[in-house]
Motif scaffolding. Structure first.
Motif, PDB file in Angstrom:
ATOM      1  N   VAL A 148       0.850  -1.186   0.000  1.00 12.90           N
ATOM      2  CA  VAL A 148       0.000   0.000   0.000  1.00 12.90           C
ATOM      3  C   VAL A 148       0.887   1.237   0.000  1.00 12.90           C
ATOM      4  CG1 VAL A 148      -1.771   1.266   1.276  1.00 12.90           C
ATOM      5  CG2 VAL A 148      -1.805  -1.223   1.235  1.00 12.90           C
ATOM      6  N   GLN A 149       0.610   2.149  -0.920  1.00  7.47           N
ATOM      7  CA  GLN A 149       1.408   3.364  -1.043  1.00  7.47           C
ATOM      8  C   GLN A 149       0.691   4.526  -0.367  1.00  7.47           C
ATOM      9  OE1 GLN A 149       1.941   3.903  -5.202  1.00  7.47           O
ATOM     10  NE2 GLN A 149       3.212   2.100  -5.441  1.00  7.47           N
ATOM     11  N   ASP A 150       1.462   5.397   0.258  1.00  9.12           N
ATOM     12  CA  ASP A 150       0.900   6.587   0.888  1.00  9.12           C
ATOM     13  C   ASP A 150       0.566   7.617  -0.178  1.00  9.12           C
ATOM     14  OD1 ASP A 150       1.178   5.524   3.388  1.00  9.12           O
ATOM     15  OD2 ASP A 150       3.180   6.356   3.691  1.00  9.12           O
ATOM     16  N   ILE A 151      -0.568   8.266  -0.024  1.00 12.74           N
ATOM     17  CA  ILE A 151      -0.981   9.327  -0.930  1.00 12.74           C
ATOM     18  C   ILE A 151      -0.950  10.627  -0.124  1.00 12.74           C
ATOM     19  CG2 ILE A 151      -2.840  10.214  -2.377  1.00 12.74           C
ATOM     20  CD1 ILE A 151      -3.810   7.321  -2.657  1.00 12.74           C
ATOM     21  N   GLU A 152      -0.217  11.619  -0.618  1.00 12.21           N
ATOM     22  CA  GLU A 152      -0.049  12.871   0.124  1.00 12.21           C
ATOM     23  C   GLU A 152      -1.353  13.643   0.224  1.00 12.21           C
ATOM     24  OE1 GLU A 152       3.158  14.714   0.664  1.00 12.21           O
ATOM     25  OE2 GLU A 152       4.430  12.992   0.361  1.00 12.21           O
ATOM     26  N   ASP A 153      -2.052  13.816  -0.892  1.00 11.98           N
ATOM     27  CA  ASP A 153      -3.260  14.617  -0.915  1.00 11.98           C
ATOM     28  C   ASP A 153      -4.467  13.692  -0.966  1.00 11.98           C
ATOM     29  OD1 ASP A 153      -5.051  16.681  -1.129  1.00 11.98           O
ATOM     30  OD2 ASP A 153      -4.742  16.970  -3.272  1.00 11.98           O
ATOM     31  N   LEU A 154      -5.240  13.629   0.119  1.00 10.59           N
ATOM     32  CA  LEU A 154      -6.375  12.724   0.180  1.00 10.59           C
ATOM     33  C   LEU A 154      -7.688  13.415  -0.173  1.00 10.59           C
ATOM     34  CD1 LEU A 154      -5.505  10.694   3.388  1.00 10.59           C
ATOM     35  CD2 LEU A 154      -5.259   9.995   1.014  1.00 10.59           C
ATOM     36  N   SER A 155      -7.627  14.542  -0.856  1.00  9.61           N
ATOM     37  CA  SER A 155      -8.852  15.235  -1.250  1.00  9.61           C
ATOM     38  C   SER A 155      -9.426  14.601  -2.520  1.00  9.61           C
ATOM     39  CB  SER A 155      -8.568  16.719  -1.502  1.00  9.61           C
ATOM     40  OG  SER A 155      -7.651  16.853  -2.558  1.00  9.61           O
ATOM     41  N   TYR A 156     -10.692  14.864  -2.759  1.00 13.16           N
ATOM     42  CA  TYR A 156     -11.357  14.341  -3.947  1.00 13.16           C
ATOM     43  C   TYR A 156     -12.313  15.386  -4.495  1.00 13.16           C
ATOM     44  CZ  TYR A 156     -15.187  13.555  -0.679  1.00 13.16           C
ATOM     45  OH  TYR A 156     -16.171  13.734   0.250  1.00 13.16           O
ATOM     46  N   GLU A 157     -12.692  15.206  -5.735  1.00 15.52           N
ATOM     47  CA  GLU A 157     -13.583  16.151  -6.402  1.00 15.52           C
ATOM     48  C   GLU A 157     -15.005  15.621  -6.339  1.00 15.52           C
ATOM     49  OE1 GLU A 157     -14.351  17.847 -10.893  1.00 15.52           O
ATOM     50  OE2 GLU A 157     -12.389  17.041 -10.375  1.00 15.52           O
ATOM     51  N   GLU A 158     -15.931  16.461  -5.877  1.00 15.46           N
ATOM     52  CA  GLU A 158     -17.331  16.064  -5.809  1.00 15.46           C
ATOM     53  C   GLU A 158     -17.980  16.278  -7.177  1.00 15.46           C
ATOM     54  OE1 GLU A 158     -19.468  17.896  -2.668  1.00 15.46           O
ATOM     55  OE2 GLU A 158     -18.000  17.316  -1.163  1.00 15.46           O
ATOM     56  N   VAL A 159     -18.718  15.264  -7.636  1.00 14.44           N
ATOM     57  CA  VAL A 159     -19.390  15.322  -8.928  1.00 14.44           C
ATOM     58  C   VAL A 159     -20.876  15.148  -8.689  1.00 14.44           C
ATOM     59  CG1 VAL A 159     -19.559  14.269 -11.200  1.00 14.44           C
ATOM     60  CG2 VAL A 159     -17.354  14.367 -10.047  1.00 14.44           C
ATOM     61  N   LEU A 160     -21.683  16.067  -9.236  1.00  7.47           N
ATOM     62  CA  LEU A 160     -23.118  15.993  -9.100  1.00  7.47           C
ATOM     63  C   LEU A 160     -23.665  14.875  -9.973  1.00  7.47           C
ATOM     64  CD1 LEU A 160     -25.661  17.281  -7.924  1.00  7.47           C
ATOM     65  CD2 LEU A 160     -25.741  18.757  -9.934  1.00  7.47           C
ATOM     66  N   VAL A 161     -24.417  13.940  -9.356  1.00  6.75           N
ATOM     67  CA  VAL A 161     -24.975  12.811 -10.090  1.00  6.75           C
ATOM     68  C   VAL A 161     -26.441  13.056 -10.401  1.00  6.75           C
ATOM     69  CG1 VAL A 161     -25.430  10.336 -10.009  1.00  6.75           C
ATOM     70  CG2 VAL A 161     -23.338  11.236  -9.025  1.00  6.75           C
ATOM     71  N   THR A 162     -27.223  13.369  -9.375  1.00  7.86           N
ATOM     72  CA  THR A 162     -28.665  13.569  -9.546  1.00  7.86           C
ATOM     73  C   THR A 162     -29.129  14.654  -8.590  1.00  7.86           C
ATOM     74  OG1 THR A 162     -28.918  11.218 -10.015  1.00  7.86           O
ATOM     75  CG2 THR A 162     -30.911  12.432  -9.503  1.00  7.86           C
ATOM     76  N   ILE A 163     -30.059  15.506  -9.068  1.00  3.14           N
ATOM     77  CA  ILE A 163     -30.695  16.491  -8.187  1.00  3.14           C
ATOM     78  C   ILE A 163     -31.877  15.791  -7.530  1.00  3.14           C
ATOM     79  CG2 ILE A 163     -31.931  18.674  -8.085  1.00  3.14           C
ATOM     80  CD1 ILE A 163     -30.286  19.549 -10.518  1.00  3.14           C
ATOM     81  N   LEU A 164     -31.868  15.729  -6.198  1.00  2.00           N
ATOM     82  CA  LEU A 164     -32.895  14.981  -5.467  1.00  2.00           C
ATOM     83  C   LEU A 164     -34.082  15.842  -5.086  1.00  2.00           C
ATOM     84  CD1 LEU A 164     -30.591  12.879  -3.140  1.00  2.00           C
ATOM     85  CD2 LEU A 164     -31.685  12.159  -5.262  1.00  2.00           C
ATOM     86  N   ASP A 165     -33.880  17.147  -4.893  1.00  2.03           N
ATOM     87  CA  ASP A 165     -34.958  18.013  -4.445  1.00  2.03           C
ATOM     88  C   ASP A 165     -34.722  19.422  -4.967  1.00  2.03           C
ATOM     89  OD1 ASP A 165     -37.239  18.812  -3.219  1.00  2.03           O
ATOM     90  OD2 ASP A 165     -36.460  18.699  -1.166  1.00  2.03           O
ATOM     91  N   ARG A 166     -35.799  20.212  -5.060  1.00  5.03           N
ATOM     92  CA  ARG A 166     -35.663  21.601  -5.502  1.00  5.03           C
ATOM     93  C   ARG A 166     -35.511  22.495  -4.330  1.00  5.03           C
ATOM     94  NH1 ARG A 166     -38.823  22.804 -10.815  1.00  5.03           N
ATOM     95  NH2 ARG A 166     -38.867  20.735 -11.668  1.00  5.03           N
TER      96      ARG A 166
END
Length: 101
Positions: A83-101
């Motif tokens: 297992v390799q260490d990853i320095e930056d553990l952030s991720y990009e949020e992607v909109l999949v579905t709008i659930l409510d208005r």
């Protein structure tokens, strides 16, 4: 529980409370040393295992209560050293579905 010669098993790390043979037991520590191959059946409840080189000081015969069957394929088991260490553990949020208005 019975195992056949050639089966892959996990060796239970802490068989008794308070015994520290394989290091200190903490919340997220591994519960088993895996995957060891059964070399020989000794008697009705003991098995001889093919242990990894780092455990050469440990006697290779274990009671059946200290073993757990390895379910899955040994090629899919990831060792901690791989297992390799990853320095930056952030991720990009992607909109999949709008659930409510």
């Amino acid at each position: 529980m019975e195992f056949a010669v050639g089966d892959l098993v996990f060796l239970k790390v802490s068989p008794m409370k308070g015994v520290m043979r394989f290091g200190r037991k903490v919340k997220l520590s591994p519960r088993g040393i895996g995957s060891c191959q059964v070399v020989q059946r000794i008697g009705q409840v003991a098995y001889k295992l093919d242990l990894p080189p780092e455990l050469e000081a440990v006697h290779p015969v274990f009671h059946v209560s200290m073993l757990r069957k390895c379910l899955g394929y040994p090629s899919r088991i990831t060792h901690i050293e791989d297992v390799q260490d990853i320095e930056d553990l952030s991720y990009e949020e992607v909109l999949v579905t709008i659930l409510d208005r």
